[in-house]
Design a protein around this motif. Structure first.
Motif, short mmCIF file in Angstrom:
data_model
loop_
_atom_site.label_atom_id
_atom_site.label_comp_id
_atom_site.label_asym_id
_atom_site.label_seq_id
_atom_site.Cartn_x
_atom_site.Cartn_y
_atom_site.Cartn_z
N ALA A 9 -38.03 32.86 -6.87
CA ALA A 9 -37.55 31.47 -6.90
C ALA A 9 -37.81 30.84 -8.27
O ALA A 9 -38.85 31.07 -8.88
N LYS A 10 -36.85 30.06 -8.72
CA LYS A 10 -37.00 29.30 -9.97
C LYS A 10 -37.55 27.91 -9.70
O LYS A 10 -38.09 27.26 -10.58
N ALA A 11 -37.40 27.43 -8.45
CA ALA A 11 -37.84 26.08 -8.09
C ALA A 11 -38.01 26.03 -6.57
O ALA A 11 -37.53 26.90 -5.85
N ILE A 12 -38.72 25.00 -6.13
CA ILE A 12 -38.85 24.75 -4.70
C ILE A 12 -38.83 23.23 -4.50
O ILE A 12 -39.46 22.49 -5.28
N ARG A 13 -38.11 22.80 -3.51
CA ARG A 13 -38.08 21.36 -3.21
C ARG A 13 -39.40 20.96 -2.56
O ARG A 13 -39.98 21.72 -1.79
N PHE A 14 -39.83 19.75 -2.88
CA PHE A 14 -41.06 19.26 -2.26
C PHE A 14 -40.92 19.19 -0.75
O PHE A 14 -41.89 19.44 -0.03
N SER A 15 -39.74 18.87 -0.25
CA SER A 15 -39.55 18.81 1.20
C SER A 15 -39.73 20.20 1.83
O SER A 15 -40.29 20.32 2.92
N THR A 16 -39.29 21.24 1.14
CA THR A 16 -39.48 22.60 1.64
C THR A 16 -40.94 22.99 1.57
O THR A 16 -41.49 23.57 2.52
N LEU A 17 -41.59 22.67 0.46
CA LEU A 17 -43.02 22.96 0.31
C LEU A 17 -43.83 22.24 1.38
O LEU A 17 -44.73 22.83 2.00
N GLU A 18 -43.48 20.99 1.64
CA GLU A 18 -44.17 20.22 2.69
C GLU A 18 -43.98 20.88 4.06
O GLU A 18 -44.94 21.02 4.82
N ALA A 19 -42.77 21.29 4.36
CA ALA A 19 -42.49 21.92 5.66
C ALA A 19 -43.25 23.24 5.81
O ALA A 19 -43.77 23.55 6.89
N ILE A 20 -43.33 24.02 4.74
CA ILE A 20 -44.07 25.28 4.78
C ILE A 20 -45.56 25.00 4.99
O ILE A 20 -46.21 25.66 5.80
N CYS A 21 -46.09 24.01 4.29
CA CYS A 21 -47.50 23.65 4.45
C CYS A 21 -47.80 23.19 5.88
O CYS A 21 -48.84 23.55 6.44
N LYS A 22 -46.90 22.42 6.46
CA LYS A 22 -47.09 21.98 7.84
C LYS A 22 -47.05 23.16 8.79
O LYS A 22 -47.89 23.28 9.69
N ALA A 23 -46.09 24.05 8.61
CA ALA A 23 -45.93 25.20 9.51
C ALA A 23 -47.11 26.15 9.42
O ALA A 23 -47.53 26.74 10.43
N LEU A 24 -47.67 26.31 8.22
CA LEU A 24 -48.78 27.24 8.02
C LEU A 24 -50.15 26.57 8.02
O LEU A 24 -51.17 27.24 7.87
N ASP A 25 -50.16 25.23 8.19
CA ASP A 25 -51.40 24.46 8.18
C ASP A 25 -52.23 24.80 6.93
O ASP A 25 -53.36 25.27 7.03
N CYS A 26 -51.61 24.59 5.77
CA CYS A 26 -52.28 24.90 4.51
C CYS A 26 -51.96 23.84 3.48
O CYS A 26 -51.18 22.93 3.73
N GLN A 27 -52.53 23.98 2.31
CA GLN A 27 -52.31 23.08 1.19
C GLN A 27 -51.38 23.76 0.18
O GLN A 27 -51.33 25.00 0.12
N PRO A 28 -50.65 22.98 -0.63
CA PRO A 28 -49.79 23.59 -1.66
C PRO A 28 -50.55 24.55 -2.57
O PRO A 28 -50.02 25.59 -2.97
N GLY A 29 -51.79 24.23 -2.87
CA GLY A 29 -52.61 25.10 -3.71
C GLY A 29 -52.92 26.44 -3.08
O GLY A 29 -53.27 27.40 -3.78
N ASP A 30 -52.81 26.54 -1.76
CA ASP A 30 -52.98 27.82 -1.08
C ASP A 30 -51.77 28.72 -1.34
O ASP A 30 -51.88 29.95 -1.30
N LEU A 31 -50.63 28.10 -1.58
CA LEU A 31 -49.38 28.84 -1.75
C LEU A 31 -49.04 29.14 -3.20
O LEU A 31 -48.38 30.13 -3.49
N LEU A 32 -49.47 28.27 -4.11
CA LEU A 32 -49.08 28.38 -5.51
C LEU A 32 -50.29 28.60 -6.40
O LEU A 32 -51.34 27.99 -6.19
N ALA A 33 -50.14 29.48 -7.39
CA ALA A 33 -51.20 29.73 -8.36
C ALA A 33 -50.59 29.82 -9.76
O ALA A 33 -49.45 30.25 -9.91
N PHE A 34 -51.36 29.42 -10.75
CA PHE A 34 -50.94 29.53 -12.15
C PHE A 34 -51.64 30.70 -12.79
O PHE A 34 -52.87 30.80 -12.74
N GLU A 35 -50.87 31.60 -13.38
CA GLU A 35 -51.43 32.73 -14.12
C GLU A 35 -50.90 32.64 -15.54
O GLU A 35 -49.70 32.77 -15.77
N ASP A 36 -51.80 32.43 -16.49
CA ASP A 36 -51.41 32.28 -17.89
C ASP A 36 -50.98 33.64 -18.44
O ASP A 36 -51.80 34.54 -18.61
#
Length: 71
Positions: free
Chosen positions: A40-67
């Motif tokens: 994915a090149k992008a994700i909508r906040f509404s999609t991210l919110e729905a995924i977080c609700k469905a998985l009972d997690c935080q956005p930081g659980d799903l996304l990580a930054f690797e330099d």
């Protein structure tokens, strides 16, 4: 890509299949696969919110930054 999506890891921890998550979030299995496989090149906040609700997690659980410069 410097942003890594750990969706597959969180799904495994929550014991949720891709088809179940796609149905709960109301996105196509193909789009969920793109997210899961870091294509994915992008994700909508509404999609991210729905995924977080469905998985009972935080956005930081799903996304990580690797330099990439430090590899």
């Amino acid at each position: 890509m410097a942003i890594v999506v750990n969706l597959d890891v969180v799904m495994a921890k929550k014991k949720m299949s891709a088809s179940e998550l796609a149905a709960r979030v109301q996105i196509t299995p193909a789009n969920l696969s793109i997210l899961k496989n870091n294509k994915a090149k992008a994700i909508r906040f509404s999609t991210l919110e729905a995924i977080c609700k469905a998985l009972d997690c935080q956005p930081g659980d799903l996304l990580a930054f690797e330099d990439e410069d430090k590899k």
